[in-house]
Structures are given as C-alpha cells and as structure tokens.
Design a protein around this motif. Structure first.
Motif, PDB file in Angstrom:
ATOM      1  N   ASP A  70       0.854  -1.184   0.000  1.00  0.00           N
ATOM      2  CA  ASP A  70       0.000   0.000   0.000  1.00  0.00           C
ATOM      3  C   ASP A  70       0.895   1.240   0.000  1.00  0.00           C
ATOM      4  O   ASP A  70       2.125   1.121  -0.042  1.00  0.00           O
ATOM      5  CB  ASP A  70      -0.954   0.013   1.209  1.00  0.00           C
ATOM      6  N   LEU A  71       0.282   2.427   0.054  1.00  0.00           N
ATOM      7  CA  LEU A  71       1.056   3.669  -0.017  1.00  0.00           C
ATOM      8  C   LEU A  71       2.071   3.765   1.125  1.00  0.00           C
ATOM      9  O   LEU A  71       3.235   4.110   0.910  1.00  0.00           O
ATOM     10  CB  LEU A  71       0.086   4.868   0.003  1.00  0.00           C
ATOM     11  N   GLN A  72       1.649   3.453   2.357  1.00  0.00           N
ATOM     12  CA  GLN A  72       2.549   3.625   3.497  1.00  0.00           C
ATOM     13  C   GLN A  72       3.773   2.711   3.392  1.00  0.00           C
ATOM     14  O   GLN A  72       4.892   3.132   3.735  1.00  0.00           O
ATOM     15  CB  GLN A  72       1.804   3.380   4.820  1.00  0.00           C
ATOM     16  N   PHE A  74       5.293   1.861   0.832  1.00  0.00           N
ATOM     17  CA  PHE A  74       6.219   2.517  -0.101  1.00  0.00           C
ATOM     18  C   PHE A  74       6.870   3.739   0.548  1.00  0.00           C
ATOM     19  O   PHE A  74       8.095   3.920   0.472  1.00  0.00           O
ATOM     20  CB  PHE A  74       5.468   2.923  -1.383  1.00  0.00           C
ATOM     21  N   LEU A  75       6.062   4.572   1.202  1.00  0.00           N
ATOM     22  CA  LEU A  75       6.601   5.832   1.746  1.00  0.00           C
ATOM     23  C   LEU A  75       7.727   5.560   2.744  1.00  0.00           C
ATOM     24  O   LEU A  75       8.709   6.312   2.799  1.00  0.00           O
ATOM     25  CB  LEU A  75       5.487   6.651   2.403  1.00  0.00           C
ATOM     26  N   ASP A  76       7.630   4.482   3.518  1.00  0.00           N
ATOM     27  CA  ASP A  76       8.678   4.168   4.510  1.00  0.00           C
ATOM     28  C   ASP A  76      10.037   4.002   3.808  1.00  0.00           C
ATOM     29  O   ASP A  76      11.054   4.504   4.283  1.00  0.00           O
ATOM     30  CB  ASP A  76       8.316   2.902   5.285  1.00  0.00           C
ATOM     31  N   LEU A 182       0.168  18.777  -2.058  1.00  0.00           N
ATOM     32  CA  LEU A 182      -0.033  18.078  -0.784  1.00  0.00           C
ATOM     33  C   LEU A 182       0.176  16.594  -1.054  1.00  0.00           C
ATOM     34  O   LEU A 182      -0.505  16.031  -1.922  1.00  0.00           O
ATOM     35  CB  LEU A 182      -1.467  18.340  -0.302  1.00  0.00           C
ATOM     36  N   ASP A 183       1.134  15.982  -0.331  1.00  0.00           N
ATOM     37  CA  ASP A 183       1.388  14.562  -0.592  1.00  0.00           C
ATOM     38  C   ASP A 183       1.666  13.811   0.706  1.00  0.00           C
ATOM     39  O   ASP A 183       1.421  14.328   1.779  1.00  0.00           O
ATOM     40  CB  ASP A 183       2.513  14.385  -1.632  1.00  0.00           C
ATOM     41  N   SER A 184       2.164  12.576   0.592  1.00  0.00           N
ATOM     42  CA  SER A 184       2.426  11.653   1.699  1.00  0.00           C
ATOM     43  C   SER A 184       1.137  10.920   2.119  1.00  0.00           C
ATOM     44  O   SER A 184       0.162  10.905   1.362  1.00  0.00           O
ATOM     45  CB  SER A 184       3.094  12.376   2.871  1.00  0.00           C
TER      46      SER A 184
HETATM   47  N1  ADE Z   1       4.890  10.897  -2.209  1.00  0.00           N
HETATM   48  C1  ADE Z   1       5.560  10.269  -3.193  1.00  0.00           C
HETATM   49  N2  ADE Z   1       4.741   9.491  -3.887  1.00  0.00           N
HETATM   50  C2  ADE Z   1       3.499   9.633  -3.368  1.00  0.00           C
HETATM   51  C3  ADE Z   1       2.225   9.105  -3.672  1.00  0.00           C
HETATM   52  N3  ADE Z   1       2.032   8.231  -4.664  1.00  0.00           N
HETATM   53  N4  ADE Z   1       1.179   9.467  -2.903  1.00  0.00           N
HETATM   54  C4  ADE Z   1       1.352  10.322  -1.896  1.00  0.00           C
HETATM   55  N5  ADE Z   1       2.536  10.852  -1.579  1.00  0.00           N
HETATM   56  C5  ADE Z   1       3.600  10.518  -2.309  1.00  0.00           C
END
Ligand code: ADE
Ligand code: ZN
Length: 356
Positions: A70-72, A74-76, A182-184
């Motif tokens: 999931d997104l988290q 990846f973010l780690d 706005l991301d993360s």
């Molecule tokens: N930062 C880098 N990639 C992202 C994504 N897919 N969604 C949210 N934040 C991110």
C-alpha cells in the motif's frame, strides 16, 4: 519499434500501433516526485559520497525491498532513500538524471514535485534543495530543450504548523517554484487540515494542486476542490465512486494527474486491465499519464504509456487525447500550450504520412 518495457504479452496490431504512437509523441509530465526518481544505484553512490549508512547491504537488496502492499509501505522506503540527499549537488544530480530519462521519453515539459520537509527535518537548508533542483531545471532548458516548473509539496502526515513554517522558510525562494501541492500518507490526513496554509499560498499567487482520491475517499477530492481550491487533482482515481464528483470534474475540466504503474505497484488496482484510465477518459475527464515515483514503480513516462495502452487496449485517439490533456493541464501560458499542441498534431500527421 523499441518498446519501453520488453517481454510484454502479445496484443492486436491496433494496440501495437497505439503503443508505437505513444512512445514517439511529445508529452508533458505533471506528477513526478523528484525524490521518487532516485534510482537504487544513485542512492548508493550518494550514500558513499556523503558517508550515509543505508539499512541495505547492496543495490540488489534495496531493489528486492520494493514489494509494496500500500502507499505507506512505499513511503517508509521512499523516505529512507531520500536520506542520502544532503548537499546542493545531490539535488542537482538527482534532477539531472530524471531529465535525461524524460528526454528519452519525449517529455518536453515537466512540473516537478519536491518534499522540502523530508530534507529540512534532517538539517538540510531549504536553499540547498531549491537551488540544486533549479540549476538542473535551467540546464535541462538549455541543453535538452525541456521546460519545467517546481511545485513545493507539504507532507500531510505532519502538522499544519509545520507546513506554515515550511512556507515561511521558502519565501526567500518564491520565484523558484510555481505552486504548492499536498502529498504523503493520505488516509487520516484530509485536505481540510491544510485549508489555512493553502489560502495563504493562494494569496501569494502560487498555483495549487493536491493528492486526493489515491487511497482516500471521494470526499477528500471534494475537500481539495472546495477547501484548498486545487486546480488539479493528483491521482483522483476514486472519483469514479461518486457520479456527482465526476460531473463536477468534467464540467470544470479539472485535470487528474493519473499514475498507472504507481496504482499497480501500490495495489490501488490488481491489474492494469482493470485500471480506471479508460473510464476516466470515457467520462470526459481531463486525465493524464504520469510516473509518480518512477525509480520505485518500474518505469518512467513511456513505460507508463506503453503498459496502460496494452493493459486497456487504448486506441491511437486515446493516446493523442492523453498527450493533448497533458498540455491542457500544464501551468504554462496559452501561447506555449498552443505551440505544443500544434507540435503534437504535426508529429502525429508525420507518422501517418510515413505509414506508421
Ligand atoms: N509521495 C511520493 N509518492 C506519493 C504518492 N504516490 N502518494 C502520496 N505521496 C507521495
Ligand atoms: Zn504522487
């Protein structure tokens, strides 16, 4: 034809013609996190140059860790990879490597996200981040003929106070970035958390975009539109769950910067054959193709185009619409936009005349 992704299943001649067209036409990329373009080899080279210890013994071991759920998840890893960036030259090298990839994929314009809080929290000066990126943008303009804008993104898992402090630290560099995003981590961090800082950004004349509807619900897209006044929605694929939202996005022609390989790698979709891109186009939305974090998700712009066209059997008309949408959605002036669209049309016609 040189394929962007070798060893893909056989498809019809019509789909192959659409792939061939997608690979050669000019296009704009509007959703690329520059920290997500850090290839494992460059992460290791910068770690060595800067004396940073990595929790992975080798490039191969790092790449093996790129199995996201999931997104988290990846973010780690993404934030760990960015820890090797310390000096102005590191930001330049990272961005320059991206520009070379972009040129190979016929990207003529790009709007690049960067995450200053990821770096300033480690003591890296805001000026080093922005100046390294800007120097690469300038070199890309002169040497590669690629134009670009920078977009400063706030990390939504941090507080609004942190975002406000980040905006203040960036004020001396206002002329260097065109807008904010706005991301993360999306779920649990709705856009409304940042209403006030985005209002301040708009007063400063900055353009506004926001990630919404990647993993978060359609309500987050409404909040991004009505609270943040976002001019583009990054991802936005979950809008399809809300017909009134689709109608709003279509009526106002709010672009969606969609990232198919990202959606696949982060398990937003199980298979590209199920990807919503075709449904977004058929709903009349201004959807675009982008790479998001290409070093982590298996491909840059042309790989995203190729695999989406193959997965959904997109037509040549779909491909032309996607490229046209990328110029329509970009933050350039109308004169430049018109030039690119005419150039796109000329390139398509030239291919037809040559029998492609
Ligand atoms: N930062 C880098 N990639 C992202 C994504 N897919 N969604 C949210 N934040 C991110
Ligand atoms: Zn993104």
């Amino acid at each position: 034809m040189t394929l962007a992704t070798p060893h893909l299943p056989t498809v019809s001649a019509q789909t192959l013609a659409a792939v061939e067209l997608a690979l050669r036409i000019p296009k704009a990329e509007l959703h690329i996190h520059i920290e997500g373009s850090l290839e494992p080899e460059l992460i290791f080279a910068l770690a060595q140059r800067n004396g940073v210890a990595l929790p992975y013994p080798s490039v191969e071991a790092l790449r093996t860790a790129y199995a996201f759920t999931d997104l988290q998840s990846f973010l780690d890893i993404y934030y760990a990879g960015a820890s090797v960036l310390l000096h102005e030259a590191d930001f330049f090298d990272m961005a320059w490597a991206y520009f070379l990839r972009a040129q190979a994929d016929h990207v003529v314009h790009t709007e690049i996200f960067f995450d200053p809080q990821t770096h300033t929290a480690r003591g890296v000066p805001m000026g080093a981040v922005i100046s390294g990126l800007q120097r690469a943008c300038e070199q890309a303009r002169v040497q590669l003929g690629i134009s670009s804008h920078l977009i400063l993104c706030f990390l939504r898992h941090l507080s609004e106070e942190d975002a406000i402090a980040t905006l203040e630290a960036a004020l001396p560099h206002m002329g260097s970035f065109i807008g904010v995003g706005l991301d993360s981590s999306e779920v649990g961090h709705p856009p409304e958390k940042f209403d006030r800082v985005f209002a301040r950004c708009r007063e400063l004349g900055l353009r506004v975009v926001a990630h919404a509807g990647e993993e978060g619900p359609p309500d987050y897209i409404w909040q991004a539109l009505d609270g943040l006044k976002a001019e583009r929605i990054d991802h936005g694929v979950r809008c399809l769950e809300d017909p009134a939202l689709v109608a709003r996005l279509a009526a106002d022609r709010v672009p969606l910067t969609v990232c198919p390989l990202s959606n696949l790698k982060l398990c937003v979709v199980r298979d590209l054959a199920e990807h919503p891109m075709k449904r977004l186009l058929d709903a009349g939305l201004c959807a675009t193709v982008n790479s998001d974090d290409p070093a982590y998700f298996g491909g840059y712009m042309n790989a995203n185009f190729e695999q989406t066209v193959r997965g959904l059997n997109l037509t040549q008309d779909d491909v032309i619409q996607l490229a046209r949408n990328s110029f329509e959605a970009s933050f350039v002036n109308d004169e430049q936009r018109q030039k690119w669209i005419e150039n796109l049309e000329r390139t398509v016609q030239l291919g037809k005349a040559l029998g492609a």
